[in-house]
Design a protein around this motif. Structure first.
Motif, short mmCIF file in Angstrom:
data_model
loop_
_atom_site.label_atom_id
_atom_site.label_comp_id
_atom_site.label_asym_id
_atom_site.label_seq_id
_atom_site.Cartn_x
_atom_site.Cartn_y
_atom_site.Cartn_z
N LEU A 160 0.86 -1.20 0.05
CA LEU A 160 -0.14 0.02 -0.05
C LEU A 160 0.85 1.15 0.10
CD1 LEU A 160 -2.96 1.12 0.14
CD2 LEU A 160 -2.85 0.98 2.66
N ASN A 161 1.90 1.17 0.85
CA ASN A 161 2.74 2.38 0.62
C ASN A 161 3.27 2.72 -0.48
OD1 ASN A 161 2.44 2.31 3.32
ND2 ASN A 161 4.67 2.22 3.96
N ALA A 162 3.72 1.57 -1.42
CA ALA A 162 4.40 2.02 -2.80
C ALA A 162 3.18 2.45 -3.60
CB ALA A 162 4.74 0.57 -3.37
N ILE A 163 1.95 1.94 -3.40
CA ILE A 163 0.81 2.47 -4.41
C ILE A 163 0.69 3.99 -4.04
CG2 ILE A 163 -1.81 2.42 -4.91
CD1 ILE A 163 -1.31 -0.65 -4.32
N MET A 164 0.55 4.31 -2.63
CA MET A 164 0.37 5.55 -2.50
C MET A 164 1.51 6.54 -2.74
SD MET A 164 -0.74 4.75 1.50
CE MET A 164 -0.51 6.36 2.18
N ALA A 165 2.62 6.17 -2.96
CA ALA A 165 4.00 7.04 -3.12
C ALA A 165 3.77 6.87 -4.69
CB ALA A 165 5.23 6.20 -2.59
N GLY A 166 3.29 5.90 -5.34
CA GLY A 166 3.30 6.37 -6.88
C GLY A 166 2.38 7.21 -7.34
N ASP A 167 1.23 7.29 -6.56
CA ASP A 167 0.30 8.30 -7.04
C ASP A 167 0.78 9.65 -6.40
OD1 ASP A 167 -1.41 6.52 -7.59
OD2 ASP A 167 -3.10 7.07 -6.34
N MET A 168 1.52 9.70 -5.47
CA MET A 168 2.18 11.04 -5.06
C MET A 168 3.41 11.47 -5.99
SD MET A 168 2.76 10.66 -1.08
CE MET A 168 1.56 10.33 0.13
N ALA A 169 3.94 10.43 -6.59
CA ALA A 169 5.02 10.84 -7.50
C ALA A 169 4.31 11.12 -8.71
CB ALA A 169 6.08 9.43 -7.82
N ALA A 170 3.38 10.57 -9.34
CA ALA A 170 2.90 10.87 -10.69
C ALA A 170 2.21 12.27 -10.66
CB ALA A 170 1.81 10.20 -10.77
N THR A 171 1.65 12.50 -9.40
CA THR A 171 1.11 14.06 -9.67
C THR A 171 2.14 15.01 -9.66
OG1 THR A 171 -0.91 13.17 -8.24
CG2 THR A 171 -0.19 15.55 -7.97
N THR A 172 3.31 14.86 -8.94
CA THR A 172 4.52 15.71 -8.91
C THR A 172 5.07 15.81 -10.29
OG1 THR A 172 4.77 15.34 -6.57
CG2 THR A 172 6.79 16.21 -8.06
N ILE A 173 5.25 14.46 -10.79
CA ILE A 173 5.90 14.58 -12.38
C ILE A 173 4.97 15.45 -13.43
CG2 ILE A 173 6.35 13.12 -14.15
CD1 ILE A 173 7.14 10.94 -12.03
N CYS A 174 3.64 15.20 -12.98
CA CYS A 174 2.59 15.76 -14.07
C CYS A 174 2.73 17.30 -13.93
CB CYS A 174 1.33 15.49 -13.95
SG CYS A 174 1.02 13.63 -14.43
N ARG A 175 2.96 17.91 -12.72
CA ARG A 175 3.10 19.35 -12.60
C ARG A 175 4.59 19.58 -13.00
NH1 ARG A 175 1.12 19.02 -6.06
NH2 ARG A 175 -1.03 18.86 -6.45
N CYS A 176 5.54 18.95 -12.77
CA CYS A 176 6.57 19.44 -13.45
C CYS A 176 6.67 19.81 -15.18
CB CYS A 176 8.00 18.59 -12.98
SG CYS A 176 8.26 18.45 -11.29
N PHE A 177 6.07 18.64 -15.71
CA PHE A 177 5.97 18.88 -17.06
C PHE A 177 5.17 20.11 -17.30
CE2 PHE A 177 7.69 14.56 -17.44
CZ PHE A 177 8.16 14.53 -18.70
N GLU A 178 4.11 20.39 -16.65
CA GLU A 178 3.19 21.55 -16.74
C GLU A 178 4.17 22.62 -16.82
OE1 GLU A 178 -1.06 20.10 -15.09
OE2 GLU A 178 0.17 21.57 -14.10
N LYS A 179 5.13 22.85 -15.88
CA LYS A 179 6.01 23.90 -15.57
C LYS A 179 7.07 23.96 -16.40
CE LYS A 179 4.41 24.49 -10.96
NZ LYS A 179 4.72 24.36 -9.35
N GLY A 180 7.62 22.59 -17.15
CA GLY A 180 8.98 22.66 -17.60
C GLY A 180 10.09 22.35 -16.85
N ASP A 181 9.96 22.08 -15.49
CA ASP A 181 11.02 22.11 -14.54
C ASP A 181 11.10 20.67 -14.08
OD1 ASP A 181 12.42 22.61 -12.43
OD2 ASP A 181 11.20 23.71 -11.24
N PHE A 182 12.20 20.16 -14.14
CA PHE A 182 12.54 18.80 -13.89
C PHE A 182 13.69 18.70 -12.93
CE2 PHE A 182 11.23 18.98 -18.41
CZ PHE A 182 9.89 18.67 -18.35
#
Length: 413
Positions: free
Chosen positions: A294-316
């Motif tokens: 469950l921790n891995a699934i939760m972290a995966g969702d958090m990571a995905a949200t952050t990655i998508c925001r970084c693509f919106e801003k072009g900041d990696f």
């Protein structure tokens, strides 16, 4: 070497953390590649297959899926002197078919557009100006080497992960940071079919615990996790045989699996420029129980949200990705810090002291609820039961981190 390929996101590892991250970012249109070194997702199974609490699971998984093999209605803890402490909680968690669960999450990622390649192993990170910009890959069946460029690389390669080390987020795993584990799938067992059992004793699980997790239809996962430093030269499988003789000598022993899980402190940071770590690769499993699905699934969702925001801003950059680290620490990371301290104390107790502590835990209201084990209450009981030991253990743990150069090089099975 094959001509470079390009994806927005490359995920190293096809376990729940990696595929859940891939599912999230591909759903929003990012081109995503999952690299899994094994030939089959979820196989071979190296997991005790318990997941809970149910309240947390319901936020992420549809438990009507066929990967749920049985519902857990309570737990039993057996102390070294044989006392049994039981707590009934109907529907508190589940036992799953881990192969089916992993496949279910991976298929969701692929249906969102992610590309999955099994039998392909990441062999290193590609860097430009100090930033991670992709992965070197080996196709295991042909020995073909190729490169994949990406804006973000996700390291989710599990307990034996290398990618966070390549990225500079963590060092080699120390012996004192790991449980060595061995388990049988046992059939035709005469055991309670709705309670999970945890057995504590230095006789069969020094520095850890034994478990009996009923899978339904007369089968159960029965295993032990031990501290290799306290094993007196014996392997986890040696201790498993002792445990089997104690809890289920007549059982028909089918599948044997071995592996390890981490008892590690949280990483200070989960990201560097162009790279983030997810799941057990990021020390995100519970360091008290070893559970991590469950921790891995939760972290995966958090990571995905952050990655998508970084693509919106072009900041990696690491700064842009730091939102993921902060969100994790605000949620499960905060509790994992407590569980790490509690585990270092609890699993260092001798049998006599553990009997006393378990007796005290049994009278503590609110320690185990439908939301799971209360980390703060657990530490409170340990403080009252053995305050001097807590202080000594904490100092010992801190000293070990500084002085230990002895690293984990293989599973003691």
């Amino acid at each position: 070497m094959m001509t470079d390929e390009r994806f927005d996101v490359v995920v190293i590892g096809g376990g729940p953390g990696g595929t859940r991250t891939a599912s999230g970012v591909s759903r929003l249109g990012l081109s995503t590649l999952i690299l899994e070194k094994r030939e089959r997702i979820g196989y071979p199974v190296r997991c005790a297959e318990a997941i809970g609490p149910a309240e947390g699971i319901a936020r992420y998984i549809d438990v009507k899926e066929p990967f749920v093999t049985s519902v857990v209605n309570g737990l039993t803890i057996v102390s070294p002197d044989g006392k049994r402490y039981q707590k009934e909680m109907k529907g508190i968690g589940y036992i799953v078919d881990r192969e089916l669960l992993d496949l279910h999450i991976a298929e969701a990622a692929c249906s969102n557009g992610a590309v999955l390649r099994t039998g392909h192993q990441a062999t290193g990170l590609i860097r430009e100006d100090g930033k991670v910009v992709g992965v070197n890959v080996l196709e295991l069946s042909t020995r073909r080497k190729y490169r994949v460029q990406s804006k973000i690389t996700v390291g989710s390669d599990g307990v034996e992960s290398l990618s966070p080390r390549w990225a500079g987020l963590k060092g080699p795993t120390r012996v004192d940071e790991i449980f060595s584990c061995a388990q049988y799938l046992v059939e035709c067992v005469d055991l309670p079919d709705k309670y999970v059992e945890f057995h504590l004793s230095s006789t069969f699980a020094p520095g850890g615990y034994g478990w009996v997790f009923p899978k339904g239809n007369g089968s159960a996962n029965i295993g032990v996790g031990i501290n290799p430093e306290l094993a007196s030269g014996l392997t986890a499988r040696d201790y498993l045989e002792k445990f089997m003789d104690r809890v289920c000598p007549e059982g028909d022993r089918k599948r044997f699996v071995c592996g390890g899980t981490l008892l590690s402190d949280s990483l200070p940071s989960l990201a560097v420029d162009g790279f983030i770590a997810v799941g057990e690769a990021a020390n995100q499993n519970n360091p008290f129980t070893g559970g991590g699905i469950l921790n891995a699934i939760m972290a995966g969702d958090m990571a995905a949200t952050t990655i998508c925001r970084c693509f919106e801003k072009g900041d990696f950059s690491s700064s842009g990705l730091s939102t993921y680290t902060k969100e994790w620490k605000r949620n499960e990371g905060r509790m994992n810090k407590r569980f790490y301290l509690a585990g270092k104390v609890f699993y260092s107790l001798d049998d006599r002291t553990m009997d006393k502590v378990l007796s005290a835990l049994n009278t503590r209201e609110g320690l185990i609820t439908r939301k799971g084990l209360g980390s703060a209450k657990l530490i409170g009981v340990l403080l009252r039961s053995s305050p001097s030991l807590l202080g000594k253990t904490l100092m010992k743990a801190l000293s070990a981190r500084k002085r230990s150069r002895k690293t984990f090089s293989g599973l003691n099975t």
